[in-house]
Design an enzyme around this catalytic site. Structure first.
Site, short mmCIF file in Angstrom:
data_model
loop_
_atom_site.label_atom_id
_atom_site.label_comp_id
_atom_site.label_asym_id
_atom_site.label_seq_id
_atom_site.Cartn_x
_atom_site.Cartn_y
_atom_site.Cartn_z
N CYS A 122 45.67 -27.80 -14.29
CA CYS A 122 45.85 -27.18 -15.60
C CYS A 122 44.56 -26.52 -16.08
O CYS A 122 43.58 -27.21 -16.37
CB CYS A 122 46.34 -28.24 -16.60
SG CYS A 122 46.23 -27.75 -18.32
N CYS A 178 43.32 -27.43 -19.62
CA CYS A 178 42.82 -28.82 -19.65
C CYS A 178 41.34 -28.87 -19.35
O CYS A 178 40.59 -29.69 -19.90
CB CYS A 178 43.57 -29.68 -18.64
SG CYS A 178 45.35 -29.84 -18.95
#
Length: 300
Positions: free
Chosen positions: A45, A48
């Site tokens: 991600c 993230c």
């Protein structure tokens, strides 16, 4: 003799790599002593990788007032599923064993600081806010619009910028048939808000704006009955249904189009499905069932 700074261990304990097995200890039990922020993330991600370090920096800056637990959702899916994490990064704040606040997506440092400040300054207020928001949701579910409005208004008197309460008030107006007031209310939330409740209301308003003139739905139903392959009539009917709040009926008709011709009108049916899922709420039964059925069509 080697001297170890006792504050070193304290600082390191502020941020942990958590697992499903340690969640009860690291989050639920620990949050009864001080707020715990849970960062649901994954190695693949991109956002993230931006949010994680910023959160860690803010947690350390709070100097022990709050802890952080990082949960890799790929390796530890259980609690992410229970908390209905639909996208990552998702962050929840726990106080007294309960989730009291949260957000999705990478947000600026200023918003991260405000998020932590709200947790660490007046924790009782955060718990009270969570209880009022829950009461508002329950009242809406029972069509007690007066009770819901009272609960959400109380939250806004404590936290004027609480996006969940802003969205709740807008939903009260929508349920009462006043989309104009709902639009004015939801405009109080930031334009770039990532709060799912805010995005849901905005999606509902977008759908409501496409409501056909009176009687048009019956005509569209007749057209579809006469020619089930009339994709435009079925699409228009789905728009009418979603504008009227019949998300399930709209999803059924749009999935029918996707199954017959997924590329029709530049994938208009699939795109409209995503708007409806957001309007219904990503954790709603309509959205979960619709996504499952859509996936089964697209990947069959």
């Amino acid at each position: 003799m080697t001297f170890t700074d006792p504050m070193l261990n304290t600082r390191e304990d502020l941020i942990k790599e958590g697992t499903d097995a340690s969640f009860m200890t690291d989050v639920i039990e620990a949050s009864k002593q001080q707020p715990v922020i849970v960062d649901f993330w994954a190695t693949w991600c991109g956002p993230c990788r931006t949010l994680g370090p910023a959160l860690e920096k803010a947690v350390r800056a709070a100097k022990g007032a709050v802890k952080m637990v990082k949960i890799d959702v790929d390796a530890n899916p259980a609690y992410a599923g229970q908390l209905r994490v639909q996208s990552i990064p998702t962050v929840y704040a726990f106080v007294d064993g309960q989730p009291v606040d949260g957000f999705q997506g990478a947000i600026p440092d200023s918003q991260i600081k405000a998020f932590i400040d709200k947790l660490t300054n007046g924790q009782g207020g955060s718990t009270e806010t969570a209880q009022l928001l829950e009461l508002g949701e329950e009242s809406l579910g029972l069509n007690d619009f007066g009770g819901a409005a009272q609960a959400f208004a109380h939250v806004l008197s404590i936290e004027p910028e609480n996006e969940k309460a802003i969205a709740g008030m807008a939903r009260v107006y929508l349920a009462g048939g006043d989309p104009e007031q709902a639009a004015q209310t939801i405009a109080m939330a930031p334009q770039d808000s990532k709060e799912p409740a805010v995005q849901s209301v905005r999606a509902q308003l977008a759908l409501a704006s496409k409501a056909p003139a009176g009687g048009a739905s019956a005509e569209l139903e007749a057209k579809v009955a006469a020619d089930p392959n009339d994709h435009q009539a079925r699409y228009d009917l789905a728009e009418a249904q979603s504008a009227a709040g019949d998300f399930k009926g709209a999803v059924d008709n749009l999935l029918h189009i996707v199954k017959a011709d997924r590329e029709w009108n530049d994938q208009a049916a699939r795109k409209q499905l995503l708007v409806i899922f957001e309007a219904a709420g990503l954790s709603s039964d309509v959205a979960k069932d619709g996504r499952r059925r859509l996936s089964s069509i697209l990947f069959s």
